[in-house]
Design a protein around this motif. Structure first.
Motif, short mmCIF file in Angstrom:
data_model
loop_
_atom_site.label_atom_id
_atom_site.label_comp_id
_atom_site.label_asym_id
_atom_site.label_seq_id
_atom_site.Cartn_x
_atom_site.Cartn_y
_atom_site.Cartn_z
N ARG A 17 3.08 6.41 10.04
CA ARG A 17 2.99 5.51 11.15
C ARG A 17 3.20 6.14 12.45
O ARG A 17 2.50 5.85 13.31
N ARG B 173 -3.19 2.79 5.24
CA ARG B 173 -4.24 2.60 4.46
C ARG B 173 -4.89 3.75 4.01
O ARG B 173 -4.82 4.99 4.52
N THR B 174 -5.28 4.09 2.77
CA THR B 174 -5.69 5.13 2.24
C THR B 174 -7.01 5.63 2.52
O THR B 174 -7.13 6.88 2.63
N TRP B 175 -8.03 4.73 2.98
CA TRP B 175 -9.03 5.25 3.53
C TRP B 175 -8.96 6.17 4.81
O TRP B 175 -9.75 6.79 5.26
N ALA B 176 -7.90 5.82 5.66
CA ALA B 176 -7.71 6.27 6.74
C ALA B 176 -7.10 7.96 6.45
O ALA B 176 -7.30 8.71 7.59
N ARG B 177 -6.45 8.27 5.52
CA ARG B 177 -6.11 9.44 5.13
C ARG B 177 -7.34 10.43 4.89
O ARG B 177 -7.28 11.57 5.64
N LEU C 75 -1.07 1.79 9.64
CA LEU C 75 -1.04 0.62 8.98
C LEU C 75 -0.96 1.08 7.59
O LEU C 75 -1.31 0.38 6.51
N THR D 298 0.67 -1.14 0.01
CA THR D 298 0.07 0.13 -0.05
C THR D 298 0.90 1.29 -0.09
O THR D 298 0.16 2.30 0.03
N THR D 299 2.15 1.07 0.44
CA THR D 299 3.04 2.14 0.46
C THR D 299 3.42 2.86 -1.14
O THR D 299 3.78 3.90 -1.43
N GLY E 69 -5.63 2.91 11.21
CA GLY E 69 -5.70 2.73 9.72
C GLY E 69 -4.28 3.72 9.14
O GLY E 69 -3.68 3.11 8.34
#
Length: 128
Positions: free
Chosen positions: A16, A68-72, A66, A3-4, A63
């Motif tokens: 992180r 995750r794009t949704w967390a942004r 970890l 995902t990075t 998120g």
């Protein structure tokens, strides 16, 4: 699945750390509200309200931790709430003459602004 993408290692670890701090701050807020309810400084119903208000910060922080794009997106929306809350605390600290509250509010607003700038810059990097 990676995902990075093509992000640098420093950027990933910075994300992180920011996610970990938001998670810890959310957990501290939840624990503090229940501790205040146990010491009868606030009603239990109000403690549940603050716990429910802090739970999205815990989930979005995890998120973000970890990567995750949704967390942004979620944390970006929560930055607006945090910024308004800390701005209110700054006004309260100034009006009451409470330097401790003012210092906490300024540091919270600074961390919120730093997180928001990091999220905005990472969105710009991913959109190209």
């Amino acid at each position: 699945m990676n995902t990075t993408g093509d992000r640098s290692l420093i950027s990933v670890w910075q994300q992180r750390v920011i996610g970990g701090l938001w998670t810890l701050l959310g957990l501290a807020s939840i624990l503090n509200s229940f501790q205040m309810a146990r010491m009868e400084q606030m009603p239990r119903s109000q403690a549940w309200f603050w716990a429910l208000l802090a739970s999205p910060y815990v989930v979005a922080g995890l998120g973000f931790l970890l990567v995750r794009t949704w967390a942004r997106r979620v944390l970006g929306a929560l930055m607006v709430v945090s910024g308004l809350l800390f701005a209110d605390w700054i006004l309260a600290g100034l009006m009451l003459g409470n330097p401790t509250l003012l210092l906490l509010a300024l540091s919270g607003l600074g961390f919120t602004a730093y997180s928001a700038v990091f999220i905005f810059r990472s969105r710009l990097r991913h959109s190209t």
